[in-house]
Scaffold this motif. Structure first.
Motif, PDB file in Angstrom:
ATOM      1  N   HIS A  55       0.871  -1.178   0.000  1.00 44.52           N
ATOM      2  CA  HIS A  55       0.000   0.000   0.000  1.00 44.52           C
ATOM      3  C   HIS A  55       0.905   1.224   0.000  1.00 44.52           C
ATOM      4  N   LEU A  71      -5.003   3.410   5.978  1.00 41.69           N
ATOM      5  CA  LEU A  71      -4.891   1.994   5.628  1.00 41.69           C
ATOM      6  C   LEU A  71      -6.259   1.327   5.442  1.00 41.69           C
ATOM      7  N   VAL A 115      -9.453   2.311   2.152  1.00 43.01           N
ATOM      8  CA  VAL A 115      -9.533   1.677   0.838  1.00 43.01           C
ATOM      9  C   VAL A 115     -10.679   0.663   0.772  1.00 43.01           C
TER      10      VAL A 115
END
Length: 219
Positions: free
Chosen positions: A52, A81, A84
């Motif tokens: 990521h 994080l 998404v």
């Protein structure tokens, strides 16, 4: 149940830049400067590895968008994080994903980034509620066990010692400029105050990511 992904490592890189003096001028670039990029190494339940990657300015934008504390790097990173996995209410196939549907149902009435007239605390709590719903129903990111990460480093011949938290490089090195956050907040406040009213849904107005349906022919 949410999908479980584990974090294994994090490192700093940089965005595109020109490596030769004067090259940026020849290519028409503004100044050739690079922006720091953070990369977080993740492994899913199928042992598939992914990275990521996000620019450092993402911290500034999320702090500005959701009225989050610029000094609270842990919360900002948690939002970055997990966001998404936040489903779109414009997704025509969302009903095929029970987890996504559960998230949308729990967060249906929460204000968004561009909702005008929302108090800072309300905007912050709305963001945290969305992330909490994502963790319950779609995606939960947790650190891989330290012994396993240390074993992986030793397997490749690295002399590094795996930290207790694999995101330590980001959390210890990240510094967020409050002036840049304030500038982004001012911009967002201007957008909220000057944006036109949303279009009223109709047979000929379709949100993105849905079936086209019938639309008038272009002449």
């Amino acid at each position: 149940m949410p999908e479980i992904m584990t974090t294994w490592d994090a490192e700093l890189g940089y965005s595109h830049t020109y490596m030769r003096p004067g090259a940026e001028a020849a290519a028409g670039g503004p100044d050739g400067a690079a922006e720091p990029l953070w990369g977080v190494y993740l492994v899913n339940a199928a042992d598939e590895v992914g990275v990521h990657v996000f620019p450092h300015s993402t911290f500034e934008w999320r702090a500005a968008e959701h009225s989050l504390d610029p000094d609270d790097v842990d919360t900002l990173l948690d939002v970055i994080l997990h966001e998404v996995a936040m489903p779109s209410r414009d997704d025509a196939l969302v009903h095929d994903d029970p987890g996504a549907l559960a998230v949308l149902r729990e967060t249906y009435n929460l204000p968004g980034v561009f909702t005008p007239g929302v108090a800072d605390e309300t905007r912050r709590q709305a963001c945290l509620a969305r992330i909490a719903a994502v963790k319950r129903h779609r995606l939960l990111i947790a650190p891989a066990p330290q012994p396993e990460r240390q074993g992986a480093l030793e397997f490749v011949g690295s002399a590094r010692v795996a930290p207790a938290d694999p995101l330590t490089p980001i959390k210890e090195l990240t510094r967020i400029d409050p002036v840049r956050v304030a500038g982004k907040r001012a911009f967002l406040d201007w957008v909220r105050a000057t944006a036109e009213e949303p279009a009223r849904p109709s047979f000929f107005v379709k949100p993105p990511a849905t079936f086209v349906g019938m639309k008038p022919n272009e002449v």
